[in-house]
Design a protein around this motif. Structure first.
Motif, mmCIF file in Angstrom:
data_model
loop_
_atom_site.group_PDB
_atom_site.id
_atom_site.type_symbol
_atom_site.label_atom_id
_atom_site.label_comp_id
_atom_site.label_asym_id
_atom_site.label_seq_id
_atom_site.Cartn_x
_atom_site.Cartn_y
_atom_site.Cartn_z
ATOM 1 N N ILE A 147 -10.552 -3.044 3.148
ATOM 2 C CA ILE A 147 -9.749 -1.825 3.159
ATOM 3 C C ILE A 147 -10.707 -0.639 3.182
ATOM 4 O O ILE A 147 -11.677 -0.586 2.418
ATOM 5 N N THR A 148 -10.431 0.304 4.086
ATOM 6 C CA THR A 148 -11.251 1.515 4.166
ATOM 7 C C THR A 148 -10.355 2.735 4.033
ATOM 8 O O THR A 148 -9.132 2.646 4.158
ATOM 9 N N HIS B 172 -5.418 4.897 4.912
ATOM 10 C CA HIS B 172 -6.263 3.707 4.811
ATOM 11 C C HIS B 172 -6.178 2.904 6.110
ATOM 12 O O HIS B 172 -5.238 3.048 6.899
ATOM 13 N N TYR B 173 -7.176 2.067 6.271
ATOM 14 C CA TYR B 173 -7.139 1.023 7.307
ATOM 15 C C TYR B 173 -7.322 -0.326 6.618
ATOM 16 O O TYR B 173 -8.218 -0.484 5.769
ATOM 17 N N VAL B 174 -6.429 -1.259 6.963
ATOM 18 C CA VAL B 174 -6.513 -2.619 6.408
ATOM 19 C C VAL B 174 -6.902 -3.558 7.546
ATOM 20 O O VAL B 174 -6.202 -3.631 8.563
ATOM 21 N N ASN C 160 0.821 -1.216 0.000
ATOM 22 C CA ASN C 160 0.000 0.000 0.000
ATOM 23 C C ASN C 160 0.856 1.267 0.000
ATOM 24 O O ASN C 160 0.474 2.285 -0.585
#
Length: 738
Positions: A195-196, A283-285, A141
């Motif tokens: 993913i956000t 992002h957050y994974v 990422n």
């Protein structure tokens, strides 16, 4: 089954078998034979538990077929773990269904099996894979962010710059390979990936996410991640989770998520924040794994650890823990608590008559009846076999337990019908109370168990309250017995000897052996301080034989010094009533062949023959045949029956010292002494008086016709080493020469 059954079954990929109502195999598909390495001739018609040399006799499978399935028509997703002989360890996901055949409505059981060993193992090892995957995803990422503009441009001008991309430099190709690798991992991993963006809006999900949650990507893209929340976690839970993400950049833990169909499932969730070069979160994974199967397996293990599989009642481990917790509450509220240890009366007869299956049904029914007799907060546990424990709490006083105990007795005694058979048992209960009988779980259970055995002995179908005072007495007696046993091992017992004389002739006619305990702390302990405690116990027989053996040895020692003295030994009623007493006596005499048997005199109390005069008489006659003589000790204190004098072969009667001591002042005692002397003469028995403490006592006895005597007025008991000197110096008082 229909004519197409075999075709359908063999076309089914997973292993599949059908069982009749007796759990014998009716059919099996090819997948079953192939997977489990079983041949048809070794399967069809066999009880499923007998397969492969009883390799299939699995407790979990028994529970499914014999306990769970009879209560339901089907049961899916039942996990069974077993180490099979032919294929090794396997975890099988079993779906079971009861169906009826069309022709004769015969009930059959359909079992389909799926090997989920690798799936479960993957779950176990998932954590290890997650760490590696997270690192790859984070790297990917970061690189993806760096190349985002280039990739957007590249996608817009994809057709135009196709030739340029072919000749891209090695660095870009290397980066593209990393992206493709990350994309492959993203697509094919068995973990759900979501993913956000920085606001928790979902931007990407993988196929595993869709398979686990039921949401297609189009359902969730653009939605907030809270769409998965189940409502099981508190707002505080999520505040702490986001605080951890903000401060540490990652969070890991268990969470309950909700599928699209509304079903809630447990998941192991790991979230990582992906930041840009400026340190801002972009992002957050999140990676998650459905751990429903693992949780179910854990629940199975926990239940088997704390509950009885037959009755579903708490087992010993759980009830002990509950007692411990209840004791804490009792201490805070100054309340009492009762522990009832219960054992069914007559259960073994039911098992022997109807078999173990009927016995199990009876146990289930009786446990349900007893459970209904308890209050809601009370506990009933099965600790094994036909033994149960009931815990009654919130008692203001011990007496408050009585109504519940009575209800338990009635509940256990209610008849139970299983099929066409009516069975009935009862229960014996022992009850111990907090705090008077113990302040910890194990002592309370142990003392309730002791009280239960008393209830059994008193006739069963009743309860008995633990008696602390009696238990203390038993413990004291047990300690005393152990002390005597230790004293024997340490050779602390000694014999003292009291001379017996003919007052008229001045002859020493023998001695009486009297045991003493040479205690290391208490000094010389008299026999009344320890003999009554051990009476009726095996140690008293050992000590009695020790006295006889030591007396025989002493006879030999004195004879070697030129002194010939018969020795009388006191024997207890318990000892003389032993069936092997004559044999044991003969053995002791054989050990000392130098001693003539008539040099040994055995003194028994007249009350020794009360229980069975025929047996005691037969034993005495057998001993007399060996040459040993008998004396009736303490005559006059018991029944002094003429029957005893007639039937018991005692050559000597000993007048009890209590009468002799008071005969000079008490006319009644004097009359008793005169009567005993008269009886002895009438039955041609010798007579000797104990307790002669003064010269006037001896003179009075001589006038009544009694010449033999012993007592402090003649000599006190003394060690064996002092006897020779005393014998040589002894001289009868002149006033006795009448």
């Amino acid at each position: 089954m229909s004519e197409y059954a075999d075709i359908i079954i063999n076309a089914t990929p997973p292993p599949l078998i059908t069982l009749d109502k007796n759990l014998r195999i009716v059919t099996a598909n090819d997948s079953f034979y192939t997977f489990f390495h079983v041949k048809s001739e070794n399967a069809i018609g066999y009880l499923i538990y007998e397969l492969d040399n009883k390799q299939w006799d699995i407790p979990a499978l028994r529970e499914l077929l014999e306990t769970i399935l009879p209560q339901k028509t089907s049961f899916n997703s039942y996990l069974v773990e077993h180490n099979f002989a032919n294929i090794g360890r396997r975890i099988m996901l079993i779906n079971a269904q009861q169906i009826e055949e069309d022709e004769d409505r015969e009930l059959i059981i359909l079992l389909s099996m799926e090997d989920v060993t690798e799936r479960v193992d993957e779950l176990v090892t998932a954590n290890e894979e997650k760490d590696k995957l997270e690192d790859d995803l984070v790297i990917a990422n970061k690189e993806k962010d760096k190349l985002e503009d280039d990739l957007v441009i590249a996608n817009e001008e994809k057709d135009k710059r196709a030739d340029e991309l072919v000749i891209a430099n090695e660095e870009k190709e290397h980066l593209l390979q990393k992206i493709r690798r990350a994309a492959s991992v993203f697509t094919h991993t068995q973990e759900s990936i979501m993913i956000t963006d920085a606001t928790a809006t979902i931007t990407e999900v993988n196929d595993t996410f869709s398979r686990i949650t039921g949401y297609d990507s189009k359902d969730v893209l653009g939605e907030n991640s809270r769409i998965l929340q189940s409502g099981c976690e508190s707002p505080e839970f999520f505040r702490e989770m986001w605080d951890t993400l903000q401060t540490q950049g990652h969070w890991r833990g268990e969470i309950s998520n909700r599928r699209k169909n509304g079903q809630i499932f447990p998941a192991m969730l790991s979230i990582s924040a992906v930041k840009n070069a400026d340190g801002l979160t972009q992002h957050y994974v999140s990676l998650s794994t459905d751990i429903s199967s693992i949780k179910a397996y854990q629940r199975q293990l926990e239940r088997s650890t704390h509950y009885d599989l037959l009755t579903n009642l708490p087992n010993r481990v759980l009830v002990t823990d509950r007692i411990t917790q209840a004791l804490v509450q009792c201490q805070r509220g100054s309340q009492s608590l009762a522990v009832a240890f219960m054992d069914l009366d007559g259960f073994k007869d039911v098992n022997d008559k109807y078999g173990h299956n009927m016995g199990d049904e009876l146990l289930i029914a009786v446990s349900q009846q007893m459970q209904a007799a308890l209050h809601e907060d009370d506990t009933l546990a099965r600790i094994g076999g036909d033994e149960f424990i009931a815990v009654m709490i919130n008692l203001e006083k011990p007496e408050d337990s009585v109504p519940v105990l009575e209800c338990l007795l009635k509940a256990a005694a209610n008849p139970v019908t299983v099929g066409d058979v009516i069975m009935q048992v009862s229960v014996s209960m022992g009850v111990a109370f907090y705090p008077q009988d113990g302040v910890e779980a194990d002592p309370l259970i142990r003392r309730a168990d002791q009280a239960m055995y008393v209830a059994k002995q008193e006739g069963k179908n009743r309860y008995h309250l633990f008696d602390t005072a009696k238990d203390n007495l038993i413990n004291t007696q047990r300690k005393s017995i152990n002390d005597v046993r230790t004293a024997m091992a340490n050779d602390e017992f000694v014999l003292h000897y009291q001379p017996k004389v003919n007052m008229q002739t001045g002859d020493v006619i023998g001695v009486e052996a009297l045991i003493r305990w040479q205690h290391s702390v208490r000094g010389l302990v008299p026999p009344l301080d320890f003999l009554p405690v051990i009476e009726g116990h095996a140690i008293s027989l050992e000590l009695g034989e020790w006295v006889i053996d030591r007396a025989l040895s002493q006879i030999i020692q004195w004879r070697n010094m030129g002194i010939n003295l018969p020795v009388s030994v006191n024997i207890s009623a318990y000892q003389v009533q032993q069936s092997n007493f004559t044999t044991r006596l003969a053995t002791l005499l054989a050990i000392h062949p130098e001693v003539a048997p008539n040099c040994l005199e055995l003194e028994i109390l007249e009350t020794s023959a009360l229980h069975d005069i025929s047996q005691v008489s037969a034993t005495m006659n057998a001993c007399c045949e060996l040459g040993v003589r008998f004396a009736l000790d303490d005559f006059g204190t018991g029944y002094s029956s003429l029957t005893y004098l007639r039937r018991l072969p005692a050559h000597l009667i000993k007048i009890d010292q209590t009468f002799v001591r008071e005969m000079l002042e008490n006319a009644d005692d004097s009359a008793i002494v005169e009567a005993v002397i008269g009886l002895a003469k009438a039955f041609r028995r010798d007579v000797i008086a104990e307790g002669v403490e003064t010269i006037p006592h001896g003179l009075a006895l001589l006038k009544l016709g009694c010449q033999l005597a012993q007592g402090y007025g003649i000599a006190r008991p003394m060690p064996a080493i002092d006897i020779p000197k005393w014998v040589s110096n002894w001289k009868a008082d002149d006033s006795w020469q009448i």
